[in-house]
Scaffold this motif. Sequence first.
Motif, PDB file in Angstrom:
ATOM      1  N   TYR A  13     -61.750  73.890  72.050  1.00 33.30           N
ATOM      2  CA  TYR A  13     -62.744  75.315  72.280  1.00 33.30           C
ATOM      3  C   TYR A  13     -64.191  74.141  72.451  1.00 33.30           C
ATOM      4  O   TYR A  13     -64.646  74.201  73.337  1.00 33.30           O
ATOM      5  CB  TYR A  13     -63.220  75.333  71.741  1.00 33.30           C
ATOM      6  CG  TYR A  13     -63.115  76.353  70.170  1.00 33.30           C
ATOM      7  CD1 TYR A  13     -64.615  76.416  70.063  1.00 33.30           C
ATOM      8  CD2 TYR A  13     -62.149  76.128  68.776  1.00 33.30           C
ATOM      9  CE1 TYR A  13     -65.610  76.802  68.822  1.00 33.30           C
ATOM     10  CE2 TYR A  13     -62.672  75.739  67.759  1.00 33.30           C
ATOM     11  CZ  TYR A  13     -64.452  76.226  68.032  1.00 33.30           C
ATOM     12  OH  TYR A  13     -64.770  76.046  66.379  1.00 33.30           O
ATOM     13  N   ARG A  39     -59.483  83.061  82.886  1.00 31.56           N
ATOM     14  CA  ARG A  39     -58.477  82.358  83.482  1.00 31.56           C
ATOM     15  C   ARG A  39     -58.086  80.767  84.699  1.00 31.56           C
ATOM     16  O   ARG A  39     -57.112  80.337  84.335  1.00 31.56           O
ATOM     17  CB  ARG A  39     -57.622  83.346  84.669  1.00 31.56           C
ATOM     18  CG  ARG A  39     -57.265  85.101  84.191  1.00 31.56           C
ATOM     19  CD  ARG A  39     -56.639  85.744  84.489  1.00 31.56           C
ATOM     20  NE  ARG A  39     -56.447  87.134  84.195  1.00 31.56           N
ATOM     21  CZ  ARG A  39     -56.166  88.149  83.958  1.00 31.56           C
ATOM     22  NH1 ARG A  39     -56.877  88.282  85.373  1.00 31.56           N
ATOM     23  NH2 ARG A  39     -56.268  89.449  83.821  1.00 31.56           N
ATOM     24  N   ALA A  42     -58.711  78.419  82.602  1.00 28.79           N
ATOM     25  CA  ALA A  42     -58.147  78.243  81.678  1.00 28.79           C
ATOM     26  C   ALA A  42     -56.358  77.355  82.863  1.00 28.79           C
ATOM     27  O   ALA A  42     -55.701  76.379  82.163  1.00 28.79           O
ATOM     28  CB  ALA A  42     -56.802  79.250  81.113  1.00 28.79           C
ATOM     29  N   GLN A  46     -54.913  73.025  81.840  1.00 27.44           N
ATOM     30  CA  GLN A  46     -53.801  73.655  81.146  1.00 27.44           C
ATOM     31  C   GLN A  46     -54.741  74.416  79.895  1.00 27.44           C
ATOM     32  O   GLN A  46     -53.442  73.713  79.262  1.00 27.44           O
ATOM     33  CB  GLN A  46     -52.779  72.812  81.058  1.00 27.44           C
ATOM     34  CG  GLN A  46     -52.421  72.212  82.947  1.00 27.44           C
ATOM     35  CD  GLN A  46     -52.089  71.378  83.043  1.00 27.44           C
ATOM     36  OE1 GLN A  46     -51.188  70.072  82.291  1.00 27.44           O
ATOM     37  NE2 GLN A  46     -50.390  71.398  84.114  1.00 27.44           N
ATOM     38  N   LEU A  47     -55.375  75.147  79.600  1.00 23.83           N
ATOM     39  CA  LEU A  47     -55.204  75.287  78.271  1.00 23.83           C
ATOM     40  C   LEU A  47     -54.822  76.787  77.741  1.00 23.83           C
ATOM     41  O   LEU A  47     -55.021  77.978  78.981  1.00 23.83           O
ATOM     42  CB  LEU A  47     -56.715  75.612  78.470  1.00 23.83           C
ATOM     43  CG  LEU A  47     -57.740  74.036  78.120  1.00 23.83           C
ATOM     44  CD1 LEU A  47     -58.956  74.282  78.165  1.00 23.83           C
ATOM     45  CD2 LEU A  47     -57.085  73.245  76.960  1.00 23.83           C
ATOM     46  N   ASN A  48     -55.294  77.787  76.831  1.00 26.17           N
ATOM     47  CA  ASN A  48     -54.234  78.610  76.504  1.00 26.17           C
ATOM     48  C   ASN A  48     -56.314  79.103  77.123  1.00 26.17           C
ATOM     49  O   ASN A  48     -57.252  78.915  76.493  1.00 26.17           O
ATOM     50  CB  ASN A  48     -54.276  78.936  75.185  1.00 26.17           C
ATOM     51  CG  ASN A  48     -54.195  80.124  74.463  1.00 26.17           C
ATOM     52  OD1 ASN A  48     -54.587  81.378  74.864  1.00 26.17           O
ATOM     53  ND2 ASN A  48     -52.689  79.839  73.131  1.00 26.17           N
ATOM     54  N   PRO A  49     -56.130  80.622  77.149  1.00 22.48           N
ATOM     55  CA  PRO A  49     -57.103  81.663  77.804  1.00 22.48           C
ATOM     56  C   PRO A  49     -57.917  81.707  75.988  1.00 22.48           C
ATOM     57  O   PRO A  49     -58.953  82.053  76.597  1.00 22.48           O
ATOM     58  CB  PRO A  49     -56.112  82.676  78.166  1.00 22.48           C
ATOM     59  CG  PRO A  49     -55.167  82.484  78.817  1.00 22.48           C
ATOM     60  CD  PRO A  49     -54.192  81.278  77.965  1.00 22.48           C
ATOM     61  N   ILE A  50     -57.364  81.518  75.405  1.00 22.27           N
ATOM     62  CA  ILE A  50     -57.689  81.973  73.416  1.00 22.27           C
ATOM     63  C   ILE A  50     -58.930  80.990  73.328  1.00 22.27           C
ATOM     64  O   ILE A  50     -59.699  80.732  72.576  1.00 22.27           O
ATOM     65  CB  ILE A  50     -57.254  82.754  72.639  1.00 22.27           C
ATOM     66  CG1 ILE A  50     -56.088  83.583  73.451  1.00 22.27           C
ATOM     67  CG2 ILE A  50     -57.265  81.999  71.582  1.00 22.27           C
ATOM     68  CD1 ILE A  50     -54.964  84.154  72.186  1.00 22.27           C
ATOM     69  N   THR A  51     -58.230  79.910  73.959  1.00 23.24           N
ATOM     70  CA  THR A  51     -58.955  78.699  73.985  1.00 23.24           C
ATOM     71  C   THR A  51     -60.742  78.536  74.249  1.00 23.24           C
ATOM     72  O   THR A  51     -61.592  78.648  74.416  1.00 23.24           O
ATOM     73  CB  THR A  51     -58.093  77.659  74.317  1.00 23.24           C
ATOM     74  OG1 THR A  51     -57.962  77.274  73.658  1.00 23.24           O
ATOM     75  CG2 THR A  51     -59.192  76.321  73.792  1.00 23.24           C
ATOM     76  N   SER A  53     -61.974  81.899  75.820  1.00 20.71           N
ATOM     77  CA  SER A  53     -63.157  82.995  75.505  1.00 20.71           C
ATOM     78  C   SER A  53     -63.127  82.249  74.592  1.00 20.71           C
ATOM     79  O   SER A  53     -64.382  82.687  74.250  1.00 20.71           O
ATOM     80  CB  SER A  53     -61.452  83.476  74.899  1.00 20.71           C
ATOM     81  OG  SER A  53     -61.342  84.606  76.475  1.00 20.71           O
ATOM     82  N   ARG A  54     -62.956  81.275  73.487  1.00 23.06           N
ATOM     83  CA  ARG A  54     -63.658  80.803  72.088  1.00 23.06           C
ATOM     84  C   ARG A  54     -64.290  80.252  72.592  1.00 23.06           C
ATOM     85  O   ARG A  54     -65.632  80.749  71.688  1.00 23.06           O
ATOM     86  CB  ARG A  54     -62.316  80.119  71.080  1.00 23.06           C
ATOM     87  CG  ARG A  54     -63.449  80.701  70.018  1.00 23.06           C
ATOM     88  CD  ARG A  54     -61.987  79.547  68.630  1.00 23.06           C
ATOM     89  NE  ARG A  54     -63.389  80.247  68.041  1.00 23.06           N
ATOM     90  CZ  ARG A  54     -62.127  79.208  66.740  1.00 23.06           C
ATOM     91  NH1 ARG A  54     -61.297  78.949  66.434  1.00 23.06           N
ATOM     92  NH2 ARG A  54     -63.134  78.989  65.397  1.00 23.06           N
TER      93      ARG A  54
END
Length: 123
Positions: A13, A39, A42, A46-51, A53-54
């Motif tokens: 992040y 989205r 991400a 190829q990342l987690n959307p939470i990453t 968002s952070r």
Amino acid sequence: MVAVEWSDGAPIYRQLKERVVAMMLDGVLKPGDALPSVRQVAAEYQLNPITVSRAYQELADEQLVEKRRGLGMYMTDGATARLLASERERFLREEWPLVLERIQRLGLNIEELLNPQKKWGDK
């Protein structure tokens, strides 16, 4: 899709945040421009959307971007000036002392620093 190499030396992040900051400083993103959606980033990297968002939240916390409900994140008007001030301060505090130490260790003078293409024997 863009191939991106993520370093093991820092959280992803934070690396993503630094990429966005670089885009702001380089003028790729300008005040008022929308950042790609969480989205979209991400999926593309190829990342987690939470990453994602952070990373975006840290940019918002630093007032570099603002969230517009239902529209996304946008670069703020004063972001470039804030970034330049903080990056300059960080450079002078963290990086410049190391550069200066190396310059002194190597015995370089101002002329050699300003004219690096000049060869050592051309004095």
